[in-house]
Design an enzyme around this catalytic site. Structure first.
Site: not given
Ligand code: GLA
Length: 357
Positions: A113, A150, A115, A211, A29, A117, A27, A162
């Site tokens: 949530a 995105e 995941l 973030y 990374t 989407s 995570e 993602d």
């Molecule tokens: C979000 C971001 C991903 C990743 C995660 C953390 O989901 O969209 O690119 O950085 O956070 O691992």
């Protein structure tokens, strides 16, 4: 809700579908050029599309029962249309002529949530367009266009995990991904295990701002260490000499990458689960992206004798937790833990395994 047949007045020209993702390990990374192990959700998003009858894009989300319209030279209004517009512009930048479209979107993937989407919507859109227009773009190229959408159109400075997971993973495997080279491998889950994913019910309100701050801290830590990215740290002791908060941020990333590489080699359920527990502790104490609800939920999961490990999944500050448990137990454990978690007035939901309605 408008039905698909009524929306198109005939059959659509093409379909596309893509899943969401649950990250098992690795995570925060991806934007450090590191390693991760996501899997695909059984839930996903599908689109049906056809050239439009006029000069407008007309997008209808059956999930939201909402239609958006915008002309070819206009931007989509904020909301789900932005992600789709971002994909269209990404193709146009690659010299693809995209006609005005009618697009019908449906999804059983929970929104908000954690995941991904949005990645599922981007990849479903891009797959649909690839099919409709006969584009020679591979799955990695589609993931990169989705990520651009995105970043530029939805203004989240995300990494590539993602979209790569949505494009390349399936729910029977985990996807080992190297975010620098974009090399990937599909690996089996640890033997005799299953996943539980529970939404904490906590909105990810701070996620976007925190973030971007974490990303900047990692870049600064890499600069202080004299490496292009934290992936390149070869001496973990050097990290310990950094000033705070860079020391703890870099420590999380360096150790998290090492955990993924260990897991990639193939581990038993209990060993994989113990890495998940370490990952959660590191996200909570060093990376500081957990919140009390996620700590509580993972602790409740760990109390179950058949759970091997549990952690928050995704960016943090809300969203979902993932646990690895003994095969055959996921539904019963998931339901029991959600009931216990909700006793304190929380709004948890079992997302995986998918429950019959
Ligand atoms: C979000 C971001 C991903 C990743 C995660 C953390 O989901 O969209 O690119 O950085 O956070 O691992």
């Amino acid at each position: 809700m408008i039905r698909q047949n009524d929306f198109f007045q005939g059959p659509p020209a093409a379909h596309g579908a893509a899943p969401g993702r649950v990250n098992l390990l690795g995570e925060h990374t991806d934007y450090n050029d590191g390693f991760m192990l996501p899997t695909a959700t059984p839930q996903g998003t599908s689109v049906a599309l056809a050239p439009s009858f006029d000069a407008h894009f007309v997008l209808y989300s059956a999930t939201l029962d909402q239609e958006v319209r915008f002309a070819h030279d206009e931007h989509a209004p904020p909301g789900f249309g932005r992600y789709i517009e971002g994909c269209i512009r990404g193709l146009e930048q690659r010299s693809v002529l995209v006609p005005s479209l009618r697009m019908y979107i449906s999804s059983d993937l929970p929104v908000g949530a954690g995941l991904s989407s949005s990645a599922a919507l981007e990849l479903a859109t891009l797959r649909g367009l690839r099919r409709m227009l006969g584009l020679a773009l591979d799955d990695v190229a589609l993931a990169l266009i989705g990520q651009e959408a995105e970043v530029h159109y939805a203004q989240v400075n995300c990494g590539i995990m993602d979209q790569m997971a949505s494009s390349l993973a399936d729910s029977a495997h985990m996807l080992f991904l190297d975010a620098r080279t974009l090399k990937f491998e599909l690996l089996p889950l640890p033997l005799q295990t299953a996943l539980i994913v529970i939404d904490s019910g906590m909105p990810r309100t701070l996620a976007a701002s925190a973030y971007n701050i974490r990303r900047a801290e990692c870049e600064k830590a890499a600069a202080l260490l004299g490496v292009p990215a934290l992936r390149d740290v070869s001496d973990p002791d050097a990290v310990e000499k950094l000033p705070e908060p860079y020391r703890r941020r870099a420590r999380h990333v360096v150790r998290e990458n090492a955990r993924v590489l260990r897991a990639r080699a193939g581990l038993s359920g209990p060993d994989f689960g113990s890495l998940m527990n370490q990952s959660h502790a590191s996200l909570r104490d060093d990376y500081e992206v957990s919140i009390p609800a996620l700590d509580e939920l993972t602790a409740l999961l760990r109390l179950e004798p058949d759970v091997f490990g549990a952690r928050l999944t995704g960016a943090g500050f809300g969203g979902a937790c993932v646990a690895l448990c003994r095969a055959g137990q996921a539904g019963a454990i998931g339901r029991a833990v959600v009931a216990r978690y909700n006793r304190a007035g929380r709004q948890g939901r079992l997302l995986i395994p998918v429950q019959p309605t």
